[in-house]
Write an enzyme that holds these catalytic residues in place. Structure first.
Site, short mmCIF file in Angstrom:
data_model
loop_
_atom_site.label_atom_id
_atom_site.label_comp_id
_atom_site.label_asym_id
_atom_site.label_seq_id
_atom_site.Cartn_x
_atom_site.Cartn_y
_atom_site.Cartn_z
N GLY A 90 19.27 -55.22 7.85
CA GLY A 90 20.68 -55.99 8.16
C GLY A 90 20.05 -56.47 9.38
CB THR A 91 18.12 -56.03 12.50
OG1 THR A 91 18.90 -54.70 12.49
CG2 THR A 91 17.71 -56.66 13.68
CD GLN A 135 28.76 -50.34 8.80
OE1 GLN A 135 29.41 -49.16 8.09
NE2 GLN A 135 27.75 -49.85 9.66
CG HIS A 172 19.79 -47.78 6.43
ND1 HIS A 172 20.67 -47.19 7.27
CD2 HIS A 172 19.65 -49.06 6.98
CE1 HIS A 172 20.59 -47.79 8.36
NE2 HIS A 172 20.09 -49.04 8.19
CB THR A 229 2.61 -57.66 0.26
OG1 THR A 229 1.36 -58.46 0.79
CG2 THR A 229 2.53 -56.89 -1.13
CB CYS A 256 22.79 -49.83 16.26
SG CYS A 256 22.96 -49.49 14.73
N1 PLP Z 1 25.10 -55.04 11.14
C1 PLP Z 1 25.89 -54.06 11.12
C2 PLP Z 1 27.35 -54.43 10.93
C3 PLP Z 1 25.37 -52.75 11.30
O1 PLP Z 1 26.33 -51.82 11.13
C4 PLP Z 1 24.01 -52.55 11.27
C5 PLP Z 1 23.58 -51.26 11.55
O2 PLP Z 1 24.31 -50.27 11.95
C6 PLP Z 1 23.03 -53.60 11.22
C7 PLP Z 1 23.74 -55.05 11.13
C8 PLP Z 1 21.81 -53.35 11.24
O3 PLP Z 1 21.08 -53.10 9.97
P1 PLP Z 1 19.85 -52.52 9.82
O4 PLP Z 1 19.93 -51.09 10.32
O5 PLP Z 1 19.41 -52.54 8.40
O6 PLP Z 1 18.90 -53.23 10.50
#
Ligand code: PLP
Length: 372
Positions: free
Chosen positions: A70-71, A177, A199, A235, A322
């Site tokens: 996600g990040t 989410q 995940h 890759t 996070c």
């Molecule tokens: N965006 C949201 C709304 C999230 O809740 C999270 C992780 O908690 C992320 C982005 C980041 O995702 P990732 O852990 O896959 O980098």
């Protein structure tokens, strides 16, 4: 008894996803970009996984770009869109986004990009009216999350996208989410980009995807080989891609069943807590991701609650996992103007499809021991 109730932070790997991944780690480990027959299996698996993921969100397979999570997807969508414009235009987002979005915007601001923040209602909703009022400057991109990680509130994405398109800007949504938990159809929503993370829906960690609508031009994320249509070099992580696609398909198939189960568990939790006569409020709106329950206990301390629950074998979060090192009130609750005497005593219980009624009753019992 151990009770894991932090599914918004991460989820357990679906065992079928694990089984589907194994051959690509131990046997069919060939590089999908190679030309020999040993690469055929991984290449086919990559194609099928892309089709599966696309199918789950109503996209075309060539609109799915695999990322590390996600990040990365958020960083790519926001920076890739902002920096691909001939002149730097405003990027707008909401003040309740995940830090993956907020800090991407801060990084752009450091480069001279104007950034605007849309405020939420007290329920944590970004309304189309707010967007209409606040989006005045020439804007390149607006990014509003599909569902908030701390409170679960679902945003009116289709309506927001319509306002944003009216202003001639691109629309991105961080759906980390939401994907795998609520029905999503990118064509119906009319979004230009959408981020997801494996995940969060029982896939492996370190894998995700970015949906980029056909015709939307953004900069590539990393330069190198020609993978992911030349836009995201490196890759391919076939095993994780396959695991993510398997987990997503399985979750989407059972979405309604999971939803009913989770809403039932929420009722058990809230009714149980109400019977304890504690002074607490639930944060967010009724339109939320099933299982995500943000509770604020008056004159309490979220971190104390977290540790006391932990001692009883219960895993919950104080806000966003996070940023769990922060003890101050989260930016989300601040933006929603949750009164301080409640906000400081906030914990997020995020139930998952495998949680049982017995486990939820154990959470209530633990609260009775701590606050009762
Ligand atoms: N965006 C949201 C709304 C999230 O809740 C999270 C992780 O908690 C992320 C982005 C980041 O995702 P990732 O852990 O896959 O980098």
């Amino acid at each position: 008894m151990k009770v894991y109730a932090d599914h918004a932070a991460t989820t357990k790997l679906d065992v079928r996803a694990f089984e589907a991944m194994k051959p690509f780690l131990l046997e069919e480990y060939g590089n999908a970009s190679q030309l020999y027959s040993f690469a055929r299996g991984p290449k086919k698996a990559l194609k099928e996984a892309r089709e599966t993921v696309a199918n789950c969100i109503g996209a075309d397979p060539d609109e799915i770009y695999f990322t590390s999570g996600g990040t990365e997807s958020d960083n790519w969508a926001i920076k890739g869109a902002a920096l691909s414009a001939p002149i730097m235009q405003t990027v707008a987002t909401s003040s309740i986004e995940h830090h993956a979005v907020l800090h991407s915007c801060t990084a752009l601001a450091r480069l001279g990009c104007p950034v605007a923040y849309l405020p939420p209602t007290p329920e944590g909703t970004i309304t189309p009216e707010t967007a209409r009022e606040r989006l005045n400057d020439p804007t390149r991109l607006v990014s509003v999350m599909y569902a908030n990680n701390e409170i679960g509130t679902i945003q009116p994405i289709r309506k927001l996208a319509a306002v944003v398109h009216d202003r001639g800007a691109l629309f991105h949504t961080d759906a980390v989410q939401a994907v795998g938990h609520v029905p999503i159809d990118v064509k119906d929503l009319d979004v230009d980009m959408l981020s997801a993370s494996g995940h969060k829906f029982n896939g492996p960690k370190g894998i995700g995807f970015l949906y980029i609508r056909k015709g939307v031009k953004i900069n590539s994320f990393v330069d190198g080989g020609g993978q992911e249509n030349g836009k995201r070099a490196g890759t391919e992580n076939i095993a994780s891609v396959v695991g993510m696609a398997t987990a997503l398909a399985n979750n989407c198939k059972k979405m309604n069943e999971h939803r009913k189960h989770l809403l039932y568990l929420e009722d058990v939790l809230l009714n149980g807590l109400r019977q304890l006569n504690l002074d607490f409020r639930r944060n967010g709106s009724l339109n939320h991701v099933p299982g995500n329950v943000s509770l604020s206990f008056r004159n309490s301390d979220g971190e104390m609650l977290l540790h006391r629950l932990d001692l009883k074998g219960i895993c919950v979060s104080t806000g966003s996992a996070c940023n769990s090192k922060e003890t101050e009130v989260s930016h989300v609750l601040k933006a929603m103007r949750v009164p301080d005497e409640y906000a400081k005593g906030t914990i997020r219980i995020s139930l998952g499809k495998d949680n049982t009624e017995e486990e939820v009753k154990a959470i209530v019992k633990a609260f009775k021991g701590i606050l009762g």
